[in-house]
Design a protein around this motif. Structure first.
Motif, PDB file in Angstrom:
ATOM      1  N   LEU A   7      35.768  -6.298  36.704  1.00 29.29           N
ATOM      2  CA  LEU A   7      35.046  -5.289  35.939  1.00 29.29           C
ATOM      3  C   LEU A   7      35.065  -5.622  34.451  1.00 29.29           C
ATOM      4  O   LEU A   7      34.050  -5.538  33.769  1.00 29.29           O
ATOM      5  N   ALA A  11      31.887  -6.530  32.056  1.00 25.50           N
ATOM      6  CA  ALA A  11      31.643  -5.830  30.794  1.00 25.50           C
ATOM      7  C   ALA A  11      31.578  -6.814  29.627  1.00 25.50           C
ATOM      8  O   ALA A  11      30.736  -6.678  28.734  1.00 25.50           O
ATOM      9  N   ARG A  12      32.479  -7.809  29.638  1.00 28.39           N
ATOM     10  CA  ARG A  12      32.456  -8.830  28.585  1.00 28.39           C
ATOM     11  C   ARG A  12      31.136  -9.575  28.585  1.00 28.39           C
ATOM     12  O   ARG A  12      30.661 -10.029  27.541  1.00 28.39           O
ATOM     13  N   ASP A  15      27.247  -6.402  30.907  1.00 28.51           N
ATOM     14  CA  ASP A  15      26.802  -5.494  31.969  1.00 28.51           C
ATOM     15  C   ASP A  15      27.066  -4.053  31.525  1.00 28.51           C
ATOM     16  O   ASP A  15      28.205  -3.605  31.458  1.00 28.51           O
ATOM     17  N   THR A  16      25.987  -3.318  31.215  1.00 28.62           N
ATOM     18  CA  THR A  16      26.139  -1.960  30.683  1.00 28.62           C
ATOM     19  C   THR A  16      26.749  -1.005  31.702  1.00 28.62           C
ATOM     20  O   THR A  16      27.470  -0.079  31.322  1.00 28.62           O
ATOM     21  N   GLN A  17      26.477  -1.223  32.975  1.00 26.18           N
ATOM     22  CA  GLN A  17      27.075  -0.376  34.007  1.00 26.18           C
ATOM     23  C   GLN A  17      28.590  -0.599  34.057  1.00 26.18           C
ATOM     24  O   GLN A  17      29.355   0.352  34.199  1.00 26.18           O
ATOM     25  N   ALA A  18      29.020  -1.832  33.916  1.00 25.33           N
ATOM     26  CA  ALA A  18      30.450  -2.147  33.907  1.00 25.33           C
ATOM     27  C   ALA A  18      31.117  -1.541  32.671  1.00 25.33           C
ATOM     28  O   ALA A  18      32.232  -1.019  32.760  1.00 25.33           O
ATOM     29  N   ILE A  19      30.446  -1.591  31.540  1.00 22.36           N
ATOM     30  CA  ILE A  19      30.994  -0.998  30.321  1.00 22.36           C
ATOM     31  C   ILE A  19      31.158   0.512  30.507  1.00 22.36           C
ATOM     32  O   ILE A  19      32.199   1.077  30.173  1.00 22.36           O
ATOM     33  N   GLN A  21      31.543   2.123  33.279  1.00 22.44           N
ATOM     34  CA  GLN A  21      32.631   2.346  34.228  1.00 22.44           C
ATOM     35  C   GLN A  21      33.989   2.153  33.548  1.00 22.44           C
ATOM     36  O   GLN A  21      34.921   2.910  33.792  1.00 22.44           O
ATOM     37  N   LEU A  22      34.103   1.141  32.702  1.00 25.28           N
ATOM     38  CA  LEU A  22      35.350   0.918  31.956  1.00 25.28           C
ATOM     39  C   LEU A  22      35.663   2.107  31.045  1.00 25.28           C
ATOM     40  O   LEU A  22      36.813   2.541  30.963  1.00 25.28           O
ATOM     41  N   TYR A  56      33.249  -0.231  23.567  1.00 24.00           N
ATOM     42  CA  TYR A  56      31.803  -0.312  23.752  1.00 24.00           C
ATOM     43  C   TYR A  56      31.175  -1.384  22.860  1.00 24.00           C
ATOM     44  O   TYR A  56      30.361  -2.176  23.300  1.00 24.00           O
ATOM     45  N   ILE A  59      33.612  -5.360  23.335  1.00 27.03           N
ATOM     46  CA  ILE A  59      34.165  -5.906  24.585  1.00 27.03           C
ATOM     47  C   ILE A  59      33.736  -7.365  24.765  1.00 27.03           C
ATOM     48  O   ILE A  59      34.484  -8.170  25.303  1.00 27.03           O
TER      49      ILE A  59
END
Length: 184
Positions: A7, A11-12, A15-19, A21-22, A56, A59
């Motif tokens: 995840l 995010a790194r 992936d905005t969805q992963a960010i 979720q984080l 945000y 990352i």
């Protein structure tokens, strides 16, 4: 912290969805840490918001997923201290010596070496160490979260602490009496 390496890597990579979720997954752990670290509940909320904002925005600059938790908790810690200093200066409070509080903090090079030592641990030991010593979960809570037995948690924690201690000793921080050189 509950975030998986996959995840964090997603995010790194942007992936905005992963960010998103984080941001959701990290908030409870950051709030718990901030409540213990900051001088007031208001400062704790502000510190968490600052950390989530940094997550945000930055990352992508994080070098490895392994350092994610340390990076995020350091942001909260720095923000709590900054807010504490700001409140003292703005309110003119007496009795609390900000310089004495700052002097008690670990030296920067020791903090960096400690972060590196934790990041260098094998993932199984690093997870246990962070959950027990950073998130301050109990051994049964860690065991439940990771699907392990309590004895396995204790064994991994003991080994992780020993590995961190060995690395710090190799860096010259630990003296032969078991204390940290340069600290009281």
């Amino acid at each position: 912290m509950k975030a998986s390496a996959q995840l964090v890597d997603a995010a790194r990579g942007g992936d905005t969805q992963a960010i998103a979720q984080l941001l959701t997954q990290c908030q409870p752990d950051l709030k718990r840490f901030a409540r213990r670290t900051c001088s007031s509940a208001e400062d704790a909320e502000d510190a968490v918001q600052a950390a989530l904002w940094q997550l945000y925005r930055k990352i992508g600059a994080l070098r490895t997923a392994a350092t994610f938790a340390v990076w995020l908790f350091r942001i909260v810690e720095r923000e709590c201290f900054r807010l504490f200093r700001g409140r003292k200066g703005a309110q003119g409070q007496e009795g609390v010596d900000v310089e004495a509080v700052a002097a008690q903090a670990l030296p920067l090079d020791l903090r960096l070496d400690l972060s590196r030592a934790i990041a260098a641990l094998p993932e199984a030991w690093r997870e246990v160490l962070i959950l027990r010593d950073v998130d301050e979960l109990t051994a049964p809570e860690v065991a439940q979260q990771l699907g392990l037995g309590v004895e396995a948690v204790k064994s991994r924690l003991h080994r992780a602490r020993a590995m961190v201690r060995e690395r710090l000793m190799a860096s010259g921080y630990w003296n032969k009496d078991g204390g940290i050189d340069g600290l009281r």
